[in-house]
Design a protein around this motif. Structure first.
Motif, PDB file in Angstrom:
ATOM      1  N   GLY A   3      33.212  66.768  36.473  1.00 55.84           N
ATOM      2  CA  GLY A   3      32.410  66.457  35.303  1.00 55.84           C
ATOM      3  C   GLY A   3      33.183  66.001  34.082  1.00 55.84           C
ATOM      4  N   ALA A  56      23.586  65.574  36.697  1.00 54.94           N
ATOM      5  CA  ALA A  56      24.226  66.373  37.744  1.00 54.94           C
ATOM      6  C   ALA A  56      23.917  65.783  39.117  1.00 54.94           C
ATOM      7  CB  ALA A  56      23.735  67.803  37.681  1.00 54.94           C
ATOM      8  N   ALA A 108      27.349  71.909  35.512  1.00 52.24           N
ATOM      9  CA  ALA A 108      26.201  71.237  36.116  1.00 52.24           C
ATOM     10  C   ALA A 108      25.632  72.053  37.259  1.00 52.24           C
ATOM     11  CB  ALA A 108      26.623  69.854  36.617  1.00 52.24           C
ATOM     12  N   VAL A 144      23.808  71.509  27.870  1.00 44.93           N
ATOM     13  CA  VAL A 144      23.030  71.397  29.106  1.00 44.93           C
ATOM     14  C   VAL A 144      21.565  71.198  28.760  1.00 44.93           C
ATOM     15  CG1 VAL A 144      22.328  72.573  31.219  1.00 44.93           C
ATOM     16  CG2 VAL A 144      24.666  72.856  30.359  1.00 44.93           C
ATOM     17  N   VAL A 167      24.506  67.115  31.570  1.00 46.89           N
ATOM     18  CA  VAL A 167      25.609  67.876  30.987  1.00 46.89           C
ATOM     19  C   VAL A 167      26.409  66.927  30.106  1.00 46.89           C
ATOM     20  CG1 VAL A 167      27.678  69.229  31.423  1.00 46.89           C
ATOM     21  CG2 VAL A 167      25.711  69.418  32.963  1.00 46.89           C
TER      22      VAL A 167
END
Length: 282
Positions: free
Chosen positions: A74, A118, A224, A256, A266
């Protein structure tokens, strides 16, 4: 020589997020050079921007830890998108980026700040008794310390562990000799008073010595996956902020948000800290 950027991700405070090294225009860089450079930077991740092979993608990204290549992560996704845009990249659809990576196509939005959707979990649900016992031993915890535990694997192989409080998350002292290949994400909730002080609802820790990083400062893939689990079952609200990196003197904040259709976004702040060129064949 390829262009190079280093981007701080998930913090509005300078040098207190999670850095990612980004090599631009990396189509001529070999797998061996990528792996060697990732070992040399010794950051949790180093990425390489390439021309996409999928017509729906704006760019292709390869992601390396000091130990191996990852299909998705991420904070490298956000940092690399920031670097691509800062270098003059123009998405095919204004306000939306599409990244091609080992996990497939990942969508990002650019407003109000960079955030990624995600990707689907590769593995979810309960652990086997043997794996569960191994995770508890690695954390030095007993069954009574844990509110929930399950696979949260969107590429790196995370196991999510829900503890009773954020303080319990911060108190864990893992036994690294017992980790093996475990990649463990801890999450616990602050009470209302502490949440207001910290500016976050939960505290998160990512423990992954098998990836070459004992504890990751701020981890987008883990946040995520934890949200997919805990927002999905109603444990956490549809919008919250996660704190991470506290014990490492970082000030990571992952924002989030769940859409009505269940998509988890995210995001966080991103700042370029280093620009230049990198010699990979010297």
């Amino acid at each position: 020589m390829p262009r190079f950027s280093q981007v701080d991700v998930f913090s509005a405070e300078p040098l207190r997020g999670n850095p990612v090294a980004v090599v631009h225009d990396a189509d001529g860089v070999s797998d061996e050079q990528m792996a060697a450079f990732a070992r040399w930077t010794n950051l949790s991740e180093t990425t390489f921007l390439l021309a996409p092979t999928d017509a729906d993608a704006d760019y292709r990204l390869r992601i390396f830890t000091p130990g191996r290549e990852l299909p998705f992560a991420g904070h490298p996704t956000l940092g690399s998108a920031h670097a691509w845009l800062a270098a003059g990249g123009r998405p095919a659809r204004p306000g939306t980026l599409v990244q091609e990576c080992g996990a497939g196509l990942v969508t990002l939005r650019t407003e109000p700040s960079l955030a990624f959707a995600a990707p689907p979990l590769l593995r979810s649900g309960p652990l086997s008794p043997e794996v569960r016992a191994g995770v508890l031993a690695a954390l030095g915890l007993g069954e009574d310390d844990v509110l929930g535990m399950q696979w949260c694997d969107n590429g790196p192989g995370w196991v999510g562990v829900l503890l009773r409080s954020a303080d319990d998350v911060l108190a864990v002292r893992p036994d690294l000799t017992r980790f093996g290949e475990h990649k463990i994400g801890l999450v616990g909730r602050y009470d209302d008073r502490r949440a207001a002080e910290v500016g976050a609802l939960v505290e998160v820790r990512a423990l992954a010595p098998g990836l070459g990083v004992v504890e990751d400062p701020v981890t987008g893939s883990l946040n995520a996956a934890l949200a997919q689990w805990l927002v999905g079952d109603g444990t956490l609200p549809e919008r919250y902020v996660a704190s991470q990196g506290t014990l490492l003197d970082r000030a990571g904040r992952a924002r989030v948000e769940a859409d009505p259709d269940g998509t988890i976004w995210v995001g966080g702040d991103t700042t370029t800290t280093i620009v230049g060129e990198v010699a990979l064949d010297a």
